[in-house]
Write a protein that holds these residues in place. Structure first.
Motif, PDB file in Angstrom:
ATOM      1  N   LYS A  38       0.847  -1.089   0.147  1.00  0.00           N
ATOM      2  CA  LYS A  38       0.080  -0.047  -0.166  1.00  0.00           C
ATOM      3  C   LYS A  38       0.880   1.428   0.141  1.00  0.00           C
ATOM      4  CE  LYS A  38      -4.377  -1.443   2.377  1.00  0.00           C
ATOM      5  NZ  LYS A  38      -5.140  -1.189   3.560  1.00  0.00           N
ATOM      6  N   ALA A  39       1.862   1.316   0.822  1.00  0.00           N
ATOM      7  CA  ALA A  39       2.634   2.427   0.933  1.00  0.00           C
ATOM      8  C   ALA A  39       4.083   2.192   1.651  1.00  0.00           C
ATOM      9  CB  ALA A  39       1.934   3.520   1.801  1.00  0.00           C
ATOM     10  N   VAL A  40       4.885   2.967   1.324  1.00  0.00           N
ATOM     11  CA  VAL A  40       6.393   3.029   2.009  1.00  0.00           C
ATOM     12  C   VAL A  40       6.422   4.310   2.715  1.00  0.00           C
ATOM     13  CG1 VAL A  40       8.714   2.558   1.845  1.00  0.00           C
ATOM     14  CG2 VAL A  40       7.159   1.176   0.387  1.00  0.00           C
ATOM     15  N   LYS A  41       6.869   4.235   4.320  1.00  0.00           N
ATOM     16  CA  LYS A  41       7.175   5.583   4.958  1.00  0.00           C
ATOM     17  C   LYS A  41       8.657   5.502   5.333  1.00  0.00           C
ATOM     18  CE  LYS A  41       2.534   5.391   6.617  1.00  0.00           C
ATOM     19  NZ  LYS A  41       1.605   5.440   7.860  1.00  0.00           N
ATOM     20  N   VAL A  42       9.127   6.599   5.361  1.00  0.00           N
ATOM     21  CA  VAL A  42      10.378   6.928   5.925  1.00  0.00           C
ATOM     22  C   VAL A  42      10.136   7.896   7.241  1.00  0.00           C
ATOM     23  CG1 VAL A  42      12.806   7.745   5.719  1.00  0.00           C
ATOM     24  CG2 VAL A  42      11.792   6.258   3.972  1.00  0.00           C
ATOM     25  N   ASN A  43      10.625   7.727   8.203  1.00  0.00           N
ATOM     26  CA  ASN A  43      10.518   8.534   9.494  1.00  0.00           C
ATOM     27  C   ASN A  43       9.164   9.166   9.561  1.00  0.00           C
ATOM     28  OD1 ASN A  43      13.221   8.443  10.248  1.00  0.00           O
ATOM     29  ND2 ASN A  43      13.958   9.741   8.444  1.00  0.00           N
ATOM     30  N   GLY A  44       8.121   8.136   9.423  1.00  0.00           N
ATOM     31  CA  GLY A  44       6.679   8.750   9.696  1.00  0.00           C
ATOM     32  C   GLY A  44       5.744   9.107   8.235  1.00  0.00           C
ATOM     33  N   ARG A  45       6.805   9.366   7.353  1.00  0.00           N
ATOM     34  CA  ARG A  45       6.036  10.395   6.182  1.00  0.00           C
ATOM     35  C   ARG A  45       5.974   9.429   4.864  1.00  0.00           C
ATOM     36  NH1 ARG A  45       9.523  15.506   5.214  1.00  0.00           N
ATOM     37  NH2 ARG A  45       8.283  15.666   3.396  1.00  0.00           N
ATOM     38  N   ALA A  46       4.950   9.254   4.070  1.00  0.00           N
ATOM     39  CA  ALA A  46       4.914   8.443   3.169  1.00  0.00           C
ATOM     40  C   ALA A  46       5.697   9.038   2.078  1.00  0.00           C
ATOM     41  CB  ALA A  46       3.336   8.454   2.671  1.00  0.00           C
ATOM     42  N   LEU A  47       6.403   7.960   1.286  1.00  0.00           N
ATOM     43  CA  LEU A  47       7.152   8.297  -0.031  1.00  0.00           C
ATOM     44  C   LEU A  47       6.147   8.628  -1.180  1.00  0.00           C
ATOM     45  CD1 LEU A  47      10.103   5.858   0.594  1.00  0.00           C
ATOM     46  CD2 LEU A  47      10.205   8.125   0.942  1.00  0.00           C
ATOM     47  N   ALA A  48       6.368   9.253  -1.994  1.00  0.00           N
ATOM     48  CA  ALA A  48       5.650   9.363  -3.390  1.00  0.00           C
ATOM     49  C   ALA A  48       6.084   8.253  -4.458  1.00  0.00           C
ATOM     50  CB  ALA A  48       6.098  10.875  -3.983  1.00  0.00           C
ATOM     51  N   PHE A  49       4.857   7.547  -4.584  1.00  0.00           N
ATOM     52  CA  PHE A  49       5.214   6.341  -5.595  1.00  0.00           C
ATOM     53  C   PHE A  49       5.454   6.827  -7.092  1.00  0.00           C
ATOM     54  CE2 PHE A  49       3.457   3.351  -8.874  1.00  0.00           C
ATOM     55  CZ  PHE A  49       4.007   2.331  -8.317  1.00  0.00           C
ATOM     56  N   GLN A  50       6.467   6.351  -7.619  1.00  0.00           N
ATOM     57  CA  GLN A  50       6.772   6.843  -9.110  1.00  0.00           C
ATOM     58  C   GLN A  50       6.645   5.676  -9.998  1.00  0.00           C
ATOM     59  OE1 GLN A  50      11.055   7.959  -8.759  1.00  0.00           O
ATOM     60  NE2 GLN A  50      10.276  10.056  -9.081  1.00  0.00           N
ATOM     61  N   SER A  51       7.226   4.348  -9.926  1.00  0.00           N
ATOM     62  CA  SER A  51       6.783   3.413 -10.921  1.00  0.00           C
ATOM     63  C   SER A  51       6.867   1.930 -10.162  1.00  0.00           C
ATOM     64  CB  SER A  51       7.890   3.600 -11.881  1.00  0.00           C
ATOM     65  OG  SER A  51       9.228   3.251 -11.457  1.00  0.00           O
ATOM     66  N   GLU A  52       6.430   1.029 -10.919  1.00  0.00           N
ATOM     67  CA  GLU A  52       6.527  -0.273 -10.681  1.00  0.00           C
ATOM     68  C   GLU A  52       6.821  -1.413 -11.911  1.00  0.00           C
ATOM     69  OE1 GLU A  52       5.292  -4.472 -10.768  1.00  0.00           O
ATOM     70  OE2 GLU A  52       3.736  -2.991 -11.449  1.00  0.00           O
ATOM     71  N   THR A  53       7.855  -2.064 -11.966  1.00  0.00           N
ATOM     72  CA  THR A  53       8.248  -2.921 -13.099  1.00  0.00           C
ATOM     73  C   THR A  53       8.701  -4.347 -12.417  1.00  0.00           C
ATOM     74  OG1 THR A  53       9.087  -1.010 -14.289  1.00  0.00           O
ATOM     75  CG2 THR A  53       9.735  -3.245 -15.070  1.00  0.00           C
ATOM     76  N   ASP A  54       7.832  -5.181 -12.737  1.00  0.00           N
ATOM     77  CA  ASP A  54       8.157  -6.760 -12.558  1.00  0.00           C
ATOM     78  C   ASP A  54       8.414  -6.792 -11.168  1.00  0.00           C
ATOM     79  OD1 ASP A  54       7.954  -7.581 -15.051  1.00  0.00           O
ATOM     80  OD2 ASP A  54      10.131  -7.438 -15.473  1.00  0.00           O
ATOM     81  N   GLY A  55       7.580  -6.125 -10.245  1.00  0.00           N
ATOM     82  CA  GLY A  55       7.805  -6.136  -8.649  1.00  0.00           C
ATOM     83  C   GLY A  55       8.914  -5.228  -8.081  1.00  0.00           C
ATOM     84  N   ALA A  56       9.383  -4.625  -9.014  1.00  0.00           N
ATOM     85  CA  ALA A  56      10.359  -3.645  -8.503  1.00  0.00           C
ATOM     86  C   ALA A  56       9.536  -2.210  -8.327  1.00  0.00           C
ATOM     87  CB  ALA A  56      11.510  -3.303  -9.422  1.00  0.00           C
ATOM     88  N   LEU A  57       9.487  -1.742  -7.118  1.00  0.00           N
ATOM     89  CA  LEU A  57       8.843  -0.464  -6.938  1.00  0.00           C
ATOM     90  C   LEU A  57       9.723   0.513  -6.590  1.00  0.00           C
ATOM     91  CD1 LEU A  57       6.167  -1.824  -4.208  1.00  0.00           C
ATOM     92  CD2 LEU A  57       6.011  -1.750  -6.693  1.00  0.00           C
ATOM     93  N   VAL A  58       9.473   1.675  -7.242  1.00  0.00           N
ATOM     94  CA  VAL A  58      10.270   2.898  -7.106  1.00  0.00           C
ATOM     95  C   VAL A  58       9.612   3.982  -6.454  1.00  0.00           C
ATOM     96  CG1 VAL A  58      11.733   4.332  -8.246  1.00  0.00           C
ATOM     97  CG2 VAL A  58      11.730   2.005  -9.013  1.00  0.00           C
ATOM     98  N   TYR A  59      10.065   4.819  -5.393  1.00  0.00           N
ATOM     99  CA  TYR A  59       9.398   5.776  -4.635  1.00  0.00           C
ATOM    100  C   TYR A  59      10.563   7.007  -4.553  1.00  0.00           C
ATOM    101  CZ  TYR A  59       6.301   2.226  -2.955  1.00  0.00           C
ATOM    102  OH  TYR A  59       5.383   1.338  -2.680  1.00  0.00           O
ATOM    103  N   ARG A  60       9.941   8.145  -4.290  1.00  0.00           N
ATOM    104  CA  ARG A  60      10.799   9.289  -3.984  1.00  0.00           C
ATOM    105  C   ARG A  60      10.915   9.804  -2.666  1.00  0.00           C
ATOM    106  NH1 ARG A  60      14.944  11.296  -6.878  1.00  0.00           N
ATOM    107  NH2 ARG A  60      15.326  13.300  -6.905  1.00  0.00           N
ATOM    108  N   ALA A  61      11.870  10.041  -2.193  1.00  0.00           N
ATOM    109  CA  ALA A  61      11.894  10.689  -0.766  1.00  0.00           C
ATOM    110  C   ALA A  61      12.271  12.275  -1.238  1.00  0.00           C
ATOM    111  CB  ALA A  61      12.767  10.166  -0.101  1.00  0.00           C
ATOM    112  N   ALA A  62      11.419  13.138  -0.314  1.00  0.00           N
ATOM    113  CA  ALA A  62      11.739  14.461  -0.528  1.00  0.00           C
ATOM    114  C   ALA A  62      12.867  14.964   0.310  1.00  0.00           C
ATOM    115  CB  ALA A  62      10.322  15.246  -0.147  1.00  0.00           C
ATOM    116  N   ALA A  63      13.461  16.035  -0.155  1.00  0.00           N
ATOM    117  CA  ALA A  63      14.295  16.746   0.526  1.00  0.00           C
ATOM    118  C   ALA A  63      14.020  17.008   2.002  1.00  0.00           C
ATOM    119  CB  ALA A  63      15.055  17.778  -0.074  1.00  0.00           C
TER     120      ALA A  63
END
Length: 547
Positions: free
Chosen positions: A488-513
């Motif tokens: 559903k989501a991935v969080k770092v230090n309590g904040r959700a990351l922005a989802f970018q893409s998914e390919t063959d089970g590899a999920l890519v997110y973006r952590a903000a500055a």
């Protein structure tokens, strides 16, 4: 007469007191000199496995220059402050040094086009540790000798059915003292190698006292490193399924103090302290299980420098760094090459003939480990066995990185960078995997019963140690089997990351500055229970690009 006697007695007392003051002053000066040596900046200690002579090209010259050209020359102009040189299997194995331990003088070609040149160099009066020390002194580096306390490569090269005295790497001392070993070639323990030596046997301890004395008295070294991770075996009972007892822990602590006395005596003889470095597992509990009471060693002054980790990473660096510093001991993260097989890599392009994984075993990965180590409070890093990974040009580039200054480099952090392509914790300690505090997200464990999965009915939270990425945006990549919809989501230090893409089970997110912190970061993976009872996680990485 009584007055004269009393006067004589008083005079004697005064003389004794004066001697005590002198002795105290000398001792105080000795400890000050040790402290000055210990406090020297060592951002990068390079542990070399010392196989130059063993795999020496048959067409190379038998000379100091020929030896230096094999590996040492690439250390010039780098950030290496200290070379901790291992004379091959060292310790209870065969050694490429002629003045300490059992000399590897067997005319064996272990690699095509190469030969064991140790006896050829010895015939010319050239010794690998002497030559390495001379190179280090000329190039402004320290020289330590690294002792692999219980290296058992002799098991790998042992030929069943042959006379052990003539087997490739099996030393004479082991052949003559079979009662000191964990087992036999026909009866091997479930944990460890049958060729490992048992430190519960007084003959084992006596033999180590002998060769440690030979090293520090016959060679001009600045320090000695005891490497308890090549391999993690100390007591036969542990090899056969037990944990080390309190009596065994005390026995090993007392023995380390005996070794400390030997190096102290050698240092006083030459007028300069011999520093002691110890390399252990990064888990206090795991170390205790195999026979190493790290806290007692720190408390009783066994070591000046402490380095942790090898084939596997069990715990985080921060708590151990703080523990070491409370006892005035310098602390280092030992960085060995990742053993994750290339077949299970997902952060890479195509090309089945590639030898190493993009992401792991690259400058970006080691720069991240450097940054994380320094942020966790390490005094530096120990590069273990990495000098043999690449050719001279790449090795020079890698060793040219200052662990304290990685700001301008790309950095790729892994939840578990080392992986289990080599040994796993259970190799040396029954139920050793229970000591994991890091998440066992290990692509090297791919298999029907070995993959890492978590219950899908709750968030999975773990920590990652990072460098100073507080001003960085970052790409966060996760491998979740074959179905990215299970997350559903991935969080770092309590904040959700922005989802970018998914390919063959590899999920890519973006952590903000500003989302990442220097030091310990909390990562949470939020599964989707509707996708199944468990979530498979094959890998997790945070990548920071500088350009």
């Amino acid at each position: 007469m009584n007055v004269q006697i009393r006067g004589a007695r008083v005079g004697a007392v005064a003389i004794l007191l004066g001697a005590a003051v002198v002795a105290f002053g000398a001792e105080d000066d000795w400890e000050s000199r040790r402290a000055a040596l210990k406090d020297r900046a060592r951002p990068l200690i390079l542990n070399s496995d010392g196989n130059e002579l063993v795999y020496y090209p048959t067409n190379a010259p038998i000379s100091f220059e020929g030896f230096v050209s094999r590996r040492l020359a690439s250390y010039r102009g780098t950030k290496v402050s200290t070379v901790s040189y291992c004379p091959w299997s060292s310790g209870f194995g065969l050694m490429s040094t002629a003045k300490a331990g059992e000399f590897f003088d067997r005319p064996i070609d272990l690699r095509e086009g190469c030969t064991n040149a140790a006896p050829l160099f010895a015939a010319k009066g050239l010794d690998c540790l002497d030559m390495t020390a001379a190179f280090c002194r000329t190039n402004g580096m320290e020289i330590f000798v690294s002792i692999r306390v219980n290296d058992t490569h002799d098991n790998w090269y042992f030929r069943p059915g042959t006379n052990p005295k003539r087997s490739w790497l099996f030393p004479q001392w082991k052949a003559d003292n079979p009662d000191c070993l964990y087992g036999t070639d026909r009866q091997s323990p479930p944990h460890g190698s049958w060729t490992a030596v048992d430190f519960g046997n007084p003959k084992t301890r006596a033999h180590m006292r002998k060769f440690v004395g030979d090293f520090v008295n016959n060679y001009d070294v600045d320090g000695i490193e005891y490497d308890f991770l090549r391999h993690g075996q100390l007591f036969r009972t542990v090899g056969w399924g037990a944990r080390a007892t309190e009596a065994q822990l005390k026995q090993m602590t007392d023995f380390m103090l005996e070794l400390r006395a030997i190096t102290e005596a050698a240092g006083r003889k030459r007028g300069k302290p011999v520093l002691v470095m110890v390399r252990t597992p990064d888990s206090i509990d795991y170390a205790k299980g195999i026979g190493i009471d790290v806290k007692a060693w720190l408390r009783r002054g066994v070591m000046d420098l402490w380095s942790v980790s090898d084939y596997f990473q069990l715990d985080y660096l921060g708590p151990n760094a703080a523990l070491a510093h409370r006892h005035g001991v310098k602390f280092y993260s030992a960085l060995a090459e990742s053993r994750v097989p290339w077949e299970v890599a997902k952060f890479r392009g195509k090309g089945r003939d590639a030898r190493i994984l993009p992401g792991r075993n690259t400058v970006a990965s080691y720069a991240a480990e450097y940054a994380a180590a320094m942020a966790a409070g390490c005094d530096g890093v120990e590069s273990f066995n990495l000098s043999c990974l690449w050719d001279d040009a790449n090795r020079h580039e890698f060793l040219g990185i200052d662990p304290r200054r990685t700001e301008g480099l790309d950095r790729t952090y892994f939840a578990l960078v080392r992986g289990s392509g080599g040994y796993e914790p259970e190799e040396w300690l029954k139920d050793g995997g229970a000591c994991y505090r890091r998440p066992r997200i290990d692509p090297g464990r791919i298999g029907p019963t070995r993959e890492f999965s978590v219950p899908a009915d709750r968030d999975f939270t773990f920590a990652m140690e990072l460098g100073d990425e507080s001003r960085s945006a970052a790409t966060v990549s996760m491998i979740v089997g074959t179905d990215g919809r299970a997350v559903k989501a991935v969080k770092v230090n309590g904040r959700a990351l922005a989802f970018q893409s998914e390919t063959d089970g590899a999920l890519v997110y973006r952590a903000a500055a500003g989302q990442l912190r220097r030091g310990r970061n909390e990562v949470s993976v939020v599964p989707d229970p509707a996708a199944g009872p468990r979530l498979l996680i094959r890998d997790f990485a945070i990548s920071v690009k500088r350009k």
